[in-house]
Design a protein around this motif. Structure first.
Motif, PDB file in Angstrom:
ATOM      1  N   GLN A 299       0.873  -1.227  -0.068  1.00 52.82           N
ATOM      2  CA  GLN A 299      -0.050   0.008   0.005  1.00 52.82           C
ATOM      3  C   GLN A 299       0.851   1.271   0.071  1.00 52.82           C
ATOM      4  O   GLN A 299       2.131   1.331   0.669  1.00 52.82           O
ATOM      5  CB  GLN A 299      -1.027   0.162   1.119  1.00 52.82           C
ATOM      6  CG  GLN A 299      -1.650  -1.237   1.312  1.00 52.82           C
ATOM      7  CD  GLN A 299      -2.488  -1.308   2.756  1.00 52.82           C
ATOM      8  OE1 GLN A 299      -3.568  -0.597   2.875  1.00 52.82           O
ATOM      9  NE2 GLN A 299      -1.979  -1.764   3.722  1.00 52.82           N
TER      10      GLN A 299
ATOM     11  N   GLU B 236       0.552   5.272   0.579  1.00 58.14           N
ATOM     12  CA  GLU B 236      -0.433   6.762   0.986  1.00 58.14           C
ATOM     13  C   GLU B 236       0.183   7.837   0.224  1.00 58.14           C
ATOM     14  O   GLU B 236       1.081   8.565   0.300  1.00 58.14           O
ATOM     15  CB  GLU B 236      -0.199   6.805   2.536  1.00 58.14           C
ATOM     16  CG  GLU B 236      -1.159   8.001   3.265  1.00 58.14           C
ATOM     17  CD  GLU B 236      -1.127   8.024   4.682  1.00 58.14           C
ATOM     18  OE1 GLU B 236      -2.030   8.558   4.986  1.00 58.14           O
ATOM     19  OE2 GLU B 236      -0.046   7.456   5.165  1.00 58.14           O
TER      20      GLU B 236
ATOM     21  N   ARG C 122      -5.043   6.259   0.078  1.00 56.68           N
ATOM     22  CA  ARG C 122      -4.161   5.065  -0.299  1.00 56.68           C
ATOM     23  C   ARG C 122      -4.557   4.311  -1.447  1.00 56.68           C
ATOM     24  O   ARG C 122      -5.731   3.985  -1.779  1.00 56.68           O
ATOM     25  CB  ARG C 122      -3.918   4.006   0.904  1.00 56.68           C
ATOM     26  CG  ARG C 122      -3.512   4.549   2.158  1.00 56.68           C
ATOM     27  CD  ARG C 122      -3.275   3.316   2.971  1.00 56.68           C
ATOM     28  NE  ARG C 122      -2.527   3.752   4.392  1.00 56.68           N
ATOM     29  CZ  ARG C 122      -2.173   2.931   5.378  1.00 56.68           C
ATOM     30  NH1 ARG C 122      -2.369   1.727   5.247  1.00 56.68           N
ATOM     31  NH2 ARG C 122      -1.680   3.416   6.557  1.00 56.68           N
TER      32      ARG C 122
END
Length: 375
Positions: A206, A208, A214
């Motif tokens: 992931q 951000e 995200r």
């Protein structure tokens, strides 16, 4: 001289006391519970349903830069009902051999894990725990009742335990983050009798982009004995799962989008020659979740889409899920609220029957606290 000696003694004792405090243990206990139930209007009938109630706790032991932790979560069957629409309520973990032994019990195992947090070097945990695949599909699994139907998380009417897509059974997970980049790896060791040293693995990543925004992707593969693959209808390889998602969360909005694809990763019951057998199929799916948040109320909307490929199976070729979901929450306190959710269904079941719209009206009470002590 006596004053100097007294001063030196005081300084030594002060250093000794500070040394003791810096080497002390901190133990923290964090119990929590969530009680949920509702009225459900379905097929011109009304039923009172349990809605994935649970109790649990996490205990942490801090020693300098290390944190040792363990957690337990039990599902509670507050009151029995014939129908459940919350996929997260499942406590069976099987895939081809469905394990339903916990479904009618008062308590069922949801989570049980133990691990070590090494700070900047990452965190390792073992046991039954939320999978790295769920790191992404969890972006949209936030409805009070419905949802979780299009992400291939709770496959085979289970909690995704054996496949490692939901609450992964007998798993080892490593997590870490490097600035705005979050990564995790998962390994499953379910059995010593299926001719596979590793019974499954998964990866998630992931990033951000902005505060609260995200992008993420996950991959999961589960291994089964060749004998099962060769003798299961519709199955030609080991189950494999992909998911891609976007999440945005701030004080006013909670938004999630997820696309998922699986091969050999889900199943349904089939009637072949008057015998009930399992049929495995591929599918792709999509989920959307939008929540508008205010202190005293929230408005929810979403969509679940699941499109199985059943061309080689003797079932309805239009078998699919198409669910529009609308909901609201009224929050008179921080610890409890009333909710309502309405599912507008336009899909078909495996036997060709159109899915039916469902209305739920319920209550949810969430309690949690944290207690700590130094030794």
């Amino acid at each position: 001289m006596k004053k100097i000696f007294t001063l030196l003694l005081f300084l030594l004792l002060s250093q000794f006391t500070l040394g003791q405090n810096s080497d002390s243990l901190k133990i923290e206990l964090s119990p929590y519970s969530s009680f949920r139930g509702h009225f459900e209007v379905y097929n011109e009938e009304v039923e009172i349903q349990e809605n994935a109630s649970r109790i649990g706790f996490e205990i942490s032991v801090y020693k300098k830069d290390l944190r040792f932790f363990a957690g337990v979560e039990l599902g509670i069957n507050l009151f029995r009902s014939n129908q459940r629409f919350n996929t997260d309520a499942n406590t069976s973990s099987g895939f081809l051999a469905i394990d339903n032994t916990q479904q009618t019990q008062v308590f069922g195992n949801r989570l049980g894990f133990i691990g070590v947090d090494f700070g900047k070097f990452g965190m390792v945990s073992i046991g039954k725990q939320w999978s790295v695949y769920y790191d992404i599909t969890g972006y949209t699994d936030k409805f009070n009742v419905f949802g979780g139907q299009g992400s291939a998380t709770y496959v085979a009417n289970s909690d995704g335990g054996e496949t490692g897509t939901g609450r992964a059974s007998q798993s080892l997970i490593y997590r870490n983050n490097f600035g705005n980049f979050y990564t995790a790896a998962q390994f499953q060791f379910r059995s010593t009798s299926n001719n596979h040293f590793l019974d499954g693995f998964g990866l998630s990543a992931q990033y951000e982009l902005l505060k609260g925004l995200r992008l993420g992707a996950a991959y999961n593969r589960s291994y089964f004995p060749d004998l099962i693959i060769d003798n299961t209808l519709g199955m030609d390889d080991h189950p494999e799962y992909y998911s891609f998602g976007l999440s945005f969360i701030n004080e006013t909005w909670n938004i999630g989008l997820v696309y998922a694809n699986q091969t050999n990763g889900d199943l349904t019951d089939l009637l072949v020659a008057e015998e009930l057998v399992a049929g495995v199929y591929d599918a792709n799916g999509f989920e959307a979740f939008v929540k508008f948040i205010k202190p005293k109320y929230s408005i929810i909307a979403g969509y679940n889409h699941y499109d199985p490929d059943v061309n080689d199976l003797p079932i309805n070729g239009d078998f699919n899920t198409r669910d529009l979901i609308f909901g609201a929450e009224f929050k008179p306190t921080k610890r409890a609220y009333l909710y309502g959710e309405y599912r507008v269904a336009s899909g078909d079941t495996r036997v060709g029957i159109s899915e039916i719209d469902v209305l739920t009206l319920g209550i949810r009470i969430d309690l949690s606290n944290s207690y700590s002590k130094y030794f």
